[in-house]
Design an enzyme around this catalytic site. Structure first.
Site, mmCIF file in Angstrom:
data_model
loop_
_atom_site.group_PDB
_atom_site.id
_atom_site.type_symbol
_atom_site.label_atom_id
_atom_site.label_comp_id
_atom_site.label_asym_id
_atom_site.label_seq_id
_atom_site.Cartn_x
_atom_site.Cartn_y
_atom_site.Cartn_z
ATOM 1 N N CYS A 36 -4.983 5.668 -4.883
ATOM 2 C CA CYS A 36 -4.364 4.358 -4.647
ATOM 3 C C CYS A 36 -2.919 4.456 -5.111
ATOM 4 O O CYS A 36 -2.659 4.651 -6.303
ATOM 5 C CB CYS A 36 -5.102 3.262 -5.408
ATOM 6 S SG CYS A 36 -4.342 1.622 -5.252
ATOM 7 N N CYS A 93 0.860 -1.188 0.000
ATOM 8 C CA CYS A 93 0.000 0.000 0.000
ATOM 9 C C CYS A 93 0.893 1.233 0.000
ATOM 10 O O CYS A 93 1.491 1.573 1.023
ATOM 11 C CB CYS A 93 -0.928 0.005 1.213
ATOM 12 S SG CYS A 93 -2.012 1.448 1.272
#
Length: 309
Positions: free
Chosen positions: A244, A74
């Site tokens: 993202c 992430c």
């Protein structure tokens, strides 16, 4: 239960600090993530970050999606971790090394007047698989020329017209597309237009497609120029998010691989801009962007988050 709420370009996280005091070993972080990230039962976020000690490194980061599934990587979360470590004096340097499920990740912090204003993360090596052949008509050629995309594009390149992609046969994954691994899986489509219908119809359909047994993140990228991309992302286990980090890396890497983008490019997402640099296929891809602390959140929750015996 106390969380620190943070975001990277609008991608929201609840962070649990296991560095100051050890966390109880019985905690079921998957269940905590599913309830705490749900805005009807908890503070709400796109994911849960758990910080733990890592031998020889500054910290270990575990990341759980809003549905409770654990992710391998992430980018936005890592940037938030870098800021958190600096702000809470776990590090006084302007760099850090973090353990993740996908391996060690190096961070560099930009600090101005004692404040972390941006964080760069070396996200590891990228693996790509271009699927399908190019199909290009005169309209596509004109759009490419108008954006300075000179020369014949590679066979793997196609900019999908919006309606054609929406009407594609979903018994198979529409081709061409680019499957990218950035510590987690992504499927990238280049499109001529971004719309809510495209994201919310095709996003979940591709995420759960049988071609991806572990599910996938899905990116829809509109090329504005050789250094500029507009992007919307349907995240695996979450849905559409404001940003993202690994999705931005995947989209830029796919664009570079297709000959559409330079090796440094800006990715515009609904929550803000991210910078991506990929020097060559053998190097790590770098993600740069903001990290913001929203505040500390106290969550009153029943004592039900023990792991099953």
């Amino acid at each position: 239960m106390l969380f620190t709420k943070m975001h990277g370009a609008g991608n929201e996280f609840l962070l649990i600090d296991g560095l100051d005091l050890p966390l109880p070993p019985h905690l079921d972080f998957a269940s905590i993530a599913a309830r705490a990230c749900d805005r009807s039962t908890g503070p709400g976020a796109d994911g849960l970050i758990v910080l733990e000690h890592a031998s020889g490194l500054d910290a270990r980061m575990r990341i759980f999606n809003a549905d409770g599934s654990e992710a391998g990587a992430c980018g936005n979360g890592l940037r938030c971790v870098g800021k958190y470590l600096y702000d809470h004096k776990y590090i006084r340097r302007k760099d850090a090394t973090i353990a993740t499920a996908s391996g060690k990740r190096e961070l560099t912090l930009e600090v101005v007047a004692g404040e972390v204003v941006s964080v760069s993360v070396w996200m590891g090596n990228v693996r790509l698989e271009a699927r399908g052949e190019r199909r290009e008509d005169k309209n596509t050629q004109a759009r490419s020329a108008s954006k300075g995309l000179q020369g014949p594009p590679p066979d793997r390149y196609k900019i999908w017209p919006l309606q054609e992609l929406r009407q594609a046969d979903l018994s198979v994954v529409p081709q061409p597309s680019t499957v990218v691994q950035v510590g987690n899986p992504h499927c990238v489509f280049f499109v001529d237009e971004l719309s809510d219908e495209l994201i919310h119809e095709l996003g979940p359909a591709i995420e759960t497609h049988p071609a991806f047994p572990d599910r996938t993140n899905v990116e829809f990228a509109r090329i504005n120029s050789r250094t500029d991309v507009a992007l919307r992302v349907w995240e695996r286990g979450v849905g559409e998010t404001a940003a993202c980090g690994t999705g931005a890396c995947a989209a830029i890497a796919a664009g570079i691989h297709a000959g559409l983008l330079n090796r440094d490019a800006t990715c515009h997402l609904p929550g803000g801009d991210l910078q991506v640099s990929w020097i060559n296929a053998g190097s790590q891809i770098r993600l740069t962007g903001p990290a913001v602390t929203v505040g500390v959140v106290a969550w009153e929750q029943p004592d039900q988050f023990a792991k099953a015996a």
